[in-house]
Design a protein around this motif. Structure first.
Motif, mmCIF file in Angstrom:
data_model
loop_
_atom_site.group_PDB
_atom_site.id
_atom_site.type_symbol
_atom_site.label_atom_id
_atom_site.label_comp_id
_atom_site.label_asym_id
_atom_site.label_seq_id
_atom_site.Cartn_x
_atom_site.Cartn_y
_atom_site.Cartn_z
ATOM 1 N N LEU A 68 0.826 -1.200 0.000
ATOM 2 C CA LEU A 68 0.000 0.000 0.000
ATOM 3 C C LEU A 68 0.864 1.257 0.000
ATOM 4 O O LEU A 68 0.573 2.229 -0.708
ATOM 5 C CB LEU A 68 -0.927 -0.004 1.214
ATOM 6 N N ALA A 69 1.948 1.255 0.774
ATOM 7 C CA ALA A 69 2.861 2.400 0.803
ATOM 8 C C ALA A 69 3.501 2.612 -0.568
ATOM 9 O O ALA A 69 3.638 3.755 -1.023
ATOM 10 C CB ALA A 69 3.930 2.187 1.868
ATOM 11 N N ALA A 70 3.896 1.544 -1.239
ATOM 12 C CA ALA A 70 4.477 1.669 -2.577
ATOM 13 C C ALA A 70 3.453 2.235 -3.551
ATOM 14 O O ALA A 70 3.795 3.058 -4.414
ATOM 15 C CB ALA A 70 4.976 0.310 -3.067
ATOM 16 N N GLY A 71 2.191 1.830 -3.426
ATOM 17 C CA GLY A 71 1.143 2.378 -4.281
ATOM 18 C C GLY A 71 0.915 3.856 -4.026
ATOM 19 O O GLY A 71 0.729 4.643 -4.960
ATOM 20 N N LEU A 72 0.953 4.269 -2.750
ATOM 21 C CA LEU A 72 0.773 5.683 -2.425
ATOM 22 C C LEU A 72 1.941 6.529 -2.915
ATOM 23 O O LEU A 72 1.758 7.652 -3.395
ATOM 24 C CB LEU A 72 0.588 5.848 -0.914
ATOM 25 N N ILE A 73 3.144 6.003 -2.809
ATOM 26 C CA ILE A 73 4.325 6.720 -3.299
ATOM 27 C C ILE A 73 4.242 6.890 -4.810
ATOM 28 O O ILE A 73 4.533 7.963 -5.351
ATOM 29 C CB ILE A 73 5.613 5.996 -2.881
ATOM 30 N N SER A 74 3.814 5.843 -5.504
ATOM 31 C CA SER A 74 3.699 5.955 -6.957
ATOM 32 C C SER A 74 2.554 6.899 -7.356
ATOM 33 O O SER A 74 2.614 7.561 -8.384
ATOM 34 C CB SER A 74 3.533 4.581 -7.602
ATOM 35 N N LEU A 75 1.497 6.982 -6.528
ATOM 36 C CA LEU A 75 0.434 7.947 -6.784
ATOM 37 C C LEU A 75 0.946 9.383 -6.612
ATOM 38 O O LEU A 75 0.538 10.288 -7.330
ATOM 39 C CB LEU A 75 -0.746 7.720 -5.840
ATOM 40 N N ALA A 76 1.842 9.575 -5.662
ATOM 41 C CA ALA A 76 2.392 10.904 -5.414
ATOM 42 C C ALA A 76 3.299 11.368 -6.549
ATOM 43 O O ALA A 76 3.603 12.556 -6.646
ATOM 44 C CB ALA A 76 3.157 10.914 -4.097
ATOM 45 N N SER A 77 3.729 10.430 -7.397
ATOM 46 C CA SER A 77 4.597 10.815 -8.506
ATOM 47 C C SER A 77 3.851 11.617 -9.566
ATOM 48 O O SER A 77 4.482 12.246 -10.408
ATOM 49 C CB SER A 77 5.235 9.572 -9.144
ATOM 50 N N GLY A 78 2.544 11.630 -9.532
ATOM 51 C CA GLY A 78 1.772 12.453 -10.445
ATOM 52 C C GLY A 78 1.100 11.696 -11.573
ATOM 53 O O GLY A 78 0.201 12.193 -12.223
ATOM 54 N N ARG A 79 1.526 10.483 -11.836
ATOM 55 C CA ARG A 79 0.887 9.682 -12.886
ATOM 56 C C ARG A 79 -0.062 8.687 -12.218
ATOM 57 O O ARG A 79 0.330 7.977 -11.300
ATOM 58 C CB ARG A 79 1.942 8.907 -13.686
#
Length: 110
Positions: A68-79
């Motif tokens: 879940l943390a990896a998914g949130l970090i990738s969401l924060a990347s903007g894409r």
């Protein structure tokens, strides 16, 4: 137009002898094989118990939170992609319900 006839490969005695040398021992072993019984061995029971306990307990929760943390970090990347949400959900469902499903399938097959 000229047609060229190619000779078909013939079966030589050496080739037949080589085939027989391979087929006969395999056939003899297949006929002499005994019956194998599965399901009575308890060699890996301890390891299986520890591993399933880990996945169904705190280890599974840690794996799900990290996903879940990896998914949130990738969401924060903007894409935004659907995989950023689907992968953590799939990992959580897989860890939570995957172990009992796999265990019951293996027990049913064996």
């Amino acid at each position: 137009m000229t047609l060229i006839a190619l000779p078909l490969p013939g079966r030589s005695k050496a080739r037949l002898a080589k085939s027989a040398a391979l087929i006969l021992p395999v056939a003899a072993l297949a006929l002499a094989a005994g019956t194998a019984y599965a399901g009575t061995d308890a060699t890996f029971t301890t390891a299986l118990t520890k591993f399933t306990g880990f996945l169904q307990g705190s280890g599974g929760k840690i794996i799900t939170v990290l996903s879940l943390a990896a998914g949130l970090i990738s969401l924060a990347s903007g894409r935004f992609t659907l995989g950023q949400i689907a992968v953590p959900v799939g990992v959580g469902v897989g860890v939570g319900t995957g172990v009992p499903i796999v265990t019951s399938v293996i027990t049913a097959v064996i």
